[in-house]
Structures are given as structure tokens and as C-alpha cells.
Design a protein around this motif. Structure first.
Motif, PDB file in Angstrom:
ATOM      1  N   SER A 191       3.808 -39.447 -28.629  1.00  0.00           N
ATOM      2  CA  SER A 191       4.573 -39.871 -29.733  1.00  0.00           C
ATOM      3  C   SER A 191       4.814 -38.723 -30.475  1.00  0.00           C
ATOM      4  O   SER A 191       5.983 -38.525 -31.348  1.00  0.00           O
ATOM      5  N   ALA A 192       3.916 -37.830 -30.726  1.00  0.00           N
ATOM      6  CA  ALA A 192       4.026 -36.724 -31.635  1.00  0.00           C
ATOM      7  C   ALA A 192       4.721 -35.573 -30.779  1.00  0.00           C
ATOM      8  O   ALA A 192       4.774 -34.351 -31.387  1.00  0.00           O
ATOM      9  N   LEU A 193       5.299 -35.681 -29.742  1.00  0.00           N
ATOM     10  CA  LEU A 193       5.972 -34.706 -28.888  1.00  0.00           C
ATOM     11  C   LEU A 193       7.484 -34.535 -28.944  1.00  0.00           C
ATOM     12  O   LEU A 193       7.971 -35.724 -29.248  1.00  0.00           O
ATOM     13  N   ASP A 194       8.228 -33.412 -28.673  1.00  0.00           N
ATOM     14  CA  ASP A 194       9.486 -33.389 -28.433  1.00  0.00           C
ATOM     15  C   ASP A 194       9.906 -34.226 -27.330  1.00  0.00           C
ATOM     16  O   ASP A 194       9.009 -34.227 -26.592  1.00  0.00           O
ATOM     17  N   LEU A 195      11.053 -34.704 -27.412  1.00  0.00           N
ATOM     18  CA  LEU A 195      11.584 -35.473 -26.413  1.00  0.00           C
ATOM     19  C   LEU A 195      11.592 -34.737 -24.991  1.00  0.00           C
ATOM     20  O   LEU A 195      11.234 -35.488 -23.964  1.00  0.00           O
ATOM     21  N   SER A 196      12.010 -33.639 -24.939  1.00  0.00           N
ATOM     22  CA  SER A 196      11.817 -32.667 -23.503  1.00  0.00           C
ATOM     23  C   SER A 196      10.431 -32.718 -23.017  1.00  0.00           C
ATOM     24  O   SER A 196      10.200 -32.985 -21.883  1.00  0.00           O
ATOM     25  N   VAL A 197       9.496 -32.386 -24.065  1.00  0.00           N
ATOM     26  CA  VAL A 197       8.208 -32.258 -23.699  1.00  0.00           C
ATOM     27  C   VAL A 197       7.423 -33.653 -23.394  1.00  0.00           C
ATOM     28  O   VAL A 197       6.741 -33.947 -22.325  1.00  0.00           O
ATOM     29  N   GLN A 198       7.904 -34.743 -23.986  1.00  0.00           N
ATOM     30  CA  GLN A 198       7.468 -36.260 -23.721  1.00  0.00           C
ATOM     31  C   GLN A 198       7.928 -36.546 -22.212  1.00  0.00           C
ATOM     32  O   GLN A 198       6.945 -36.852 -21.521  1.00  0.00           O
ATOM     33  N   ALA A 199       9.023 -36.118 -21.894  1.00  0.00           N
ATOM     34  CA  ALA A 199       9.225 -36.242 -20.474  1.00  0.00           C
ATOM     35  C   ALA A 199       8.307 -35.732 -19.541  1.00  0.00           C
ATOM     36  O   ALA A 199       8.045 -36.147 -18.395  1.00  0.00           O
ATOM     37  N   GLN A 200       8.058 -34.367 -19.825  1.00  0.00           N
ATOM     38  CA  GLN A 200       7.220 -33.798 -18.993  1.00  0.00           C
ATOM     39  C   GLN A 200       6.054 -34.320 -18.596  1.00  0.00           C
ATOM     40  O   GLN A 200       5.286 -34.472 -17.780  1.00  0.00           O
ATOM     41  N   VAL A 201       5.294 -34.705 -19.783  1.00  0.00           N
ATOM     42  CA  VAL A 201       3.994 -35.193 -20.081  1.00  0.00           C
ATOM     43  C   VAL A 201       3.813 -36.490 -19.100  1.00  0.00           C
ATOM     44  O   VAL A 201       3.111 -36.714 -18.472  1.00  0.00           O
ATOM     45  N   LEU A 202       4.896 -37.453 -19.244  1.00  0.00           N
ATOM     46  CA  LEU A 202       4.978 -38.531 -18.780  1.00  0.00           C
ATOM     47  C   LEU A 202       5.000 -38.564 -17.257  1.00  0.00           C
ATOM     48  O   LEU A 202       4.222 -39.432 -16.685  1.00  0.00           O
ATOM     49  N   ASN A 203       5.736 -37.771 -16.796  1.00  0.00           N
ATOM     50  CA  ASN A 203       6.126 -37.495 -15.436  1.00  0.00           C
ATOM     51  C   ASN A 203       4.893 -37.030 -14.899  1.00  0.00           C
ATOM     52  O   ASN A 203       4.677 -37.182 -13.614  1.00  0.00           O
ATOM     53  N   PHE A 204       4.313 -36.118 -15.585  1.00  0.00           N
ATOM     54  CA  PHE A 204       2.824 -35.581 -14.986  1.00  0.00           C
ATOM     55  C   PHE A 204       1.861 -36.639 -14.948  1.00  0.00           C
ATOM     56  O   PHE A 204       1.257 -36.671 -13.859  1.00  0.00           O
ATOM     57  N   MET A 205       1.833 -37.730 -15.971  1.00  0.00           N
ATOM     58  CA  MET A 205       0.847 -38.777 -16.052  1.00  0.00           C
ATOM     59  C   MET A 205       0.986 -39.636 -14.610  1.00  0.00           C
ATOM     60  O   MET A 205       0.188 -40.115 -14.110  1.00  0.00           O
ATOM     61  N   LYS A 206       2.297 -39.720 -14.405  1.00  0.00           N
ATOM     62  CA  LYS A 206       2.692 -40.534 -13.140  1.00  0.00           C
ATOM     63  C   LYS A 206       2.235 -39.875 -11.699  1.00  0.00           C
ATOM     64  O   LYS A 206       1.840 -40.568 -11.069  1.00  0.00           O
ATOM     65  N   ASP A 207       2.396 -38.594 -11.913  1.00  0.00           N
ATOM     66  CA  ASP A 207       1.979 -37.761 -10.648  1.00  0.00           C
ATOM     67  C   ASP A 207       0.446 -37.821 -10.484  1.00  0.00           C
ATOM     68  O   ASP A 207      -0.109 -38.228  -9.562  1.00  0.00           O
ATOM     69  N   ILE A 208      -0.378 -37.805 -11.678  1.00  0.00           N
ATOM     70  CA  ILE A 208      -1.658 -37.837 -11.569  1.00  0.00           C
ATOM     71  C   ILE A 208      -2.100 -39.206 -11.117  1.00  0.00           C
ATOM     72  O   ILE A 208      -2.893 -39.465 -10.372  1.00  0.00           O
ATOM     73  N   GLN A 209      -1.479 -40.226 -11.660  1.00  0.00           N
ATOM     74  CA  GLN A 209      -1.507 -41.565 -11.169  1.00  0.00           C
ATOM     75  C   GLN A 209      -1.644 -41.961  -9.722  1.00  0.00           C
ATOM     76  O   GLN A 209      -2.552 -42.349  -8.981  1.00  0.00           O
ATOM     77  N   THR A 210      -0.427 -41.245  -9.043  1.00  0.00           N
ATOM     78  CA  THR A 210      -0.015 -41.381  -7.887  1.00  0.00           C
ATOM     79  C   THR A 210      -1.255 -40.611  -6.947  1.00  0.00           C
ATOM     80  O   THR A 210      -2.000 -41.266  -5.999  1.00  0.00           O
ATOM     81  N   GLU A 211      -1.748 -39.622  -7.097  1.00  0.00           N
ATOM     82  CA  GLU A 211      -2.729 -38.813  -6.883  1.00  0.00           C
ATOM     83  C   GLU A 211      -3.997 -39.209  -6.677  1.00  0.00           C
ATOM     84  O   GLU A 211      -4.900 -39.336  -5.707  1.00  0.00           O
ATOM     85  N   TYR A 212      -4.591 -39.775  -7.850  1.00  0.00           N
ATOM     86  CA  TYR A 212      -5.758 -40.367  -7.919  1.00  0.00           C
ATOM     87  C   TYR A 212      -6.087 -41.751  -8.110  1.00  0.00           C
ATOM     88  O   TYR A 212      -7.064 -42.449  -7.880  1.00  0.00           O
ATOM     89  N   GLY A 213      -4.948 -42.626  -7.792  1.00  0.00           N
ATOM     90  CA  GLY A 213      -4.912 -44.089  -7.656  1.00  0.00           C
ATOM     91  C   GLY A 213      -5.441 -44.699  -9.098  1.00  0.00           C
ATOM     92  O   GLY A 213      -6.182 -45.757  -9.229  1.00  0.00           O
ATOM     93  N   LEU A 214      -5.048 -43.933 -10.352  1.00  0.00           N
ATOM     94  CA  LEU A 214      -5.531 -44.146 -11.703  1.00  0.00           C
ATOM     95  C   LEU A 214      -4.814 -45.585 -12.147  1.00  0.00           C
ATOM     96  O   LEU A 214      -3.649 -45.921 -11.876  1.00  0.00           O
ATOM     97  N   SER A 215      -5.650 -46.444 -12.898  1.00  0.00           N
ATOM     98  CA  SER A 215      -4.928 -47.355 -13.706  1.00  0.00           C
ATOM     99  C   SER A 215      -4.703 -46.976 -15.122  1.00  0.00           C
ATOM    100  O   SER A 215      -5.579 -46.139 -15.556  1.00  0.00           O
ATOM    101  N   TYR A 216      -3.720 -47.360 -15.806  1.00  0.00           N
ATOM    102  CA  TYR A 216      -3.503 -46.929 -17.349  1.00  0.00           C
ATOM    103  C   TYR A 216      -3.363 -48.120 -18.302  1.00  0.00           C
ATOM    104  O   TYR A 216      -2.644 -49.187 -17.808  1.00  0.00           O
ATOM    105  N   LEU A 217      -3.880 -48.155 -19.420  1.00  0.00           N
ATOM    106  CA  LEU A 217      -3.386 -48.918 -20.270  1.00  0.00           C
ATOM    107  C   LEU A 217      -2.767 -47.854 -21.243  1.00  0.00           C
ATOM    108  O   LEU A 217      -3.276 -47.182 -22.068  1.00  0.00           O
ATOM    109  N   PHE A 218      -1.405 -48.197 -21.407  1.00  0.00           N
ATOM    110  CA  PHE A 218      -0.504 -47.139 -21.929  1.00  0.00           C
ATOM    111  C   PHE A 218      -0.066 -48.007 -23.309  1.00  0.00           C
ATOM    112  O   PHE A 218       0.529 -49.052 -23.406  1.00  0.00           O
TER     113      PHE A 218
END
Length: 315
Positions: free
Chosen positions: A182-209
Motif C-alpha cells: 500500500s505504501a509503494l508506487d503502482l509499478s513497484v506494487q506489481a513487481q512485489v506482488l508478482n514476486f510474492m506469487k513466485d515465492i509462493q509457487t517455489e516454497y508452497g507458501l500460504s498467505y493471509l493477505f
């Protein structure tokens, strides 16, 4: 199969007054919330500021005192702090905070910040720890040199990546992400969110978002709960919430999502006006005479709505 259940979680803050400073009332920040978490899934918790969503996340991880309710982790009740310490819970459940600056000690270098959970929950040697920190920095797309720097030397997006690196340091099963972009610029938001998805796939994480932004939640979450005044007003799959919203509060949130296309803006304005009219006229269907949310009732096997028993909901 769920690995963790939250049952009737309550966080009530006493209000004191009078000559003897006795308890005269309570603030019902979280009031009877229940959830189940499955491996590899993302659960969205949505609401306006003050709805209780952040308090819920902090109570689950142990940063807020629970008034009543249960946290069942892998079949064991870990509600109190002692039971959490005696199990693997504190290692397996980690958190990413909204403000990356305030969640990192400005006097510590990155290597010590990331190493904190490693030192708390493992017995790695100094050499193994260093190797793990370098590996984590590579995972979040940063170089080895970053470990010698301080938090203020990084941008907001980079600090949030460092927060993610710290959260995944001990291979947790679930990460609670409290407004992580929420404190990030829109372009940076997309990068962080996509990265979180990649990490989830790699580690099998669950998120409470946890978020107030239904647009971001739509991109991230499999299952969504809408929160209002400490209670859930609607829970369901992403498709249920976005294509078949039943509660008036859910409809209000959805109608407020911005759109840049002129024709869509005009149509959304009409929808917003219709929703606000329904909200004024039909509140009794969704809130009792004291303004409290009704208990959740099943619409389908995974879709529940808080409303009068005689009402079917929908707009």
C-alpha cells in the motif's frame, strides 16, 4: 485439508473510566472471526481502516492479546504464547509488515536483519548462516553487497523485498502480509506482488493477505473474507466475491474500485449510486437494530453472507 484453523477469535479492548478506573465498556476490534488455511492458498482479508483486519493478523501471529477463541495448528491448540513457543508455530508463521522502514532496526545491517529468524529458530554455523543470507538475497533479486548496507540505503520496494527475505528465511508454512504494497508506487506494487506469487509457487507458501484494495486482492487471492466492525460480513471464493457479491458492504467496496475508461466510469458511477440508495433503504437486512452484523449464513458450501435469515441478498 487445512493445516490451521482460527475459531471464534475475539480481541476486545477495555474502556476504563470513573473514580476507580474500572472497565465501563469494550472496543470489539475482532469479534468472533473464524478461518481455515490450506497449503499453497492465498486468503484475502479486506475492509476499511478500523475494520479489525490488521488486528486479526497480529492476533494470529501473537502481537495482540487474544480475548477468546482458538488457534488450532496441525491439530494442536496453540492459542496462548507458551503453547506457541513449545511448538513450531513461531517458526512456521511469519509476517510482512506494511511499513518496511519501521519494521527494520535502522541501526542494523541487512545481514543481521535477515539473520534474526535464522538465529532464533536454527542452529546454523556462521558460515552456513552467511550462505543462507546470500541465497535469500539472490531469491529476492538483490546482490551480496546488500547485506552490508542499512535499511535507509534502499528504496521502499527494495526494503519490502528484504522484508520478504526475512519472512521466508526459515521456510515458513504461512506468511501474514499486512498491506504489503500500500505504501509503494503502482509499478513497484506489481513487481512485489508478482514476486510474492513466485515465492509462493517455489516454497508452497500460504498467505493471509490483508488489504483495503479489492483490485490488489483480486490479483492475489483464492478465498476472500470481507470484514466490517470486527466481524466477517461475507466470505467466499474470488469468483463468489467479485461475480456474486451478496452483502451490501461488499457491493459498496466493489463499486468504489476505480476504472480509467470513460464509459466504464459512467457505468460504475450509476452502480455506486444504486448501491448507496440500497444501503440507505435496506440496512435492516444486513445489520440489526444496534448496528451489529448478523451471523454468517451459508449461501453455498464455500460462500457465506451475514444477513437476516429471510433475505437472499444480491444486488
Amino acid at each position: 485439508m487445512s493445516f490451521m484453523q482460527i475459531k471464534d477469535l475475539c480481541v476486545h479492548y477495555p474502556i476504563r473510566g470513573g473514580f476507580f478506573n474500572s472497565v465501563v465498556d469494550y472496543v470489539y476490534a475482532v469479534d468472533g472471526v473464524s478461518m481455515e488455511f490450506e497449503k499453497g492458498k492465498t486468503y484475502g482479508l479486506v475492509g476499511e481502516s478500523g475494520s479489525g483486519k490488521s488486528t486479526t493478523g497480529k492476533a494470529i501471529i501473537g502481537l495482540e492479546k487474544i480475548t477468546s477463541g482458538q488457534i488450532i495448528y496441525e491439530g494442536e491448540d496453540v492459542t496462548n504464547q507458551r503453547r506457541k513457543r513449545d511448538s513450531a508455530y513461531n517458526r512456521d508463521i511469519q509476517m510482512i509488515f506494511q511499513d518496511s522502514s519501521s519494521s527494520m532496526n535502522p541501526r542494523k545491517r541487512v545481514m543481521d536483519i535477515i539473520a534474526e529468524p535464522i538465529r532464533n529458530f536454527t542452529n546454523m554455523s556462521d558460515q552456513e548462516e552467511r550462505k543462507r543470507i546470500i541465497e535469500l538475497l539472490e531469491i529476492v533479486g538483490m546482490s551480496e553487497e546488500a547485506m552490508y548496507k542499512y535499511p535507509h540505503e534502499f528504496s521502499g520496494g527494495q526494503r519490502q523485498r528484504l522484508g520478504i527475505a526475512r519472512a521466508v528465511a526459515c521456510n515458513p508454512k504461512m506468511i501474514i502480509a499486512d498491506e504489503p504494497v500500500s505504501a509503494l508506487d503502482l509499478s513497484v506494487q506489481a513487481q512485489v506482488l508478482n514476486f510474492m506469487k513466485d515465492i509462493q509457487t517455489e516454497y508452497g507458501l500460504s498467505y493471509l493477505f490483508i488489504s483495503h484494495d479489492l483490485g490488489v486482492v483480486r490479483h492475489m487471492c483464492d478465498h476472500i473474507s470481507i470484514m466490517y466492525k470486527g466481524r466477517f460480513v461475507e466470505t467466499g471464493s474470488r469468483e463468489d466475491i467479485y461475480h456474486d457479491p451478496r452483502h451490501i458492504y461488499t457491493n459498496r467496496l466493489l463499486s468504489a474500485i476505480p476504472n480509467i475508461e470513460p464509459e466504464t466510469r459512467i457505468e460504475r458511477k450509476k452502480i455506486r449510486q444504486r448501491v448507496e440508495t440500497a444501503y440507505r433503504e435496506d440496512q435492516h437486512k444486513y445489520y440489526d437494530e444496534n448496528g451489529k452484523v448478523y451471523p454468517l449464513k451459508e449461501v453455498s458450501s464455500r460462500h457465506s453472507v451475514a444477513m437476516m435469515a429471510t433475505e437472499k441478498g444480491g444486488m
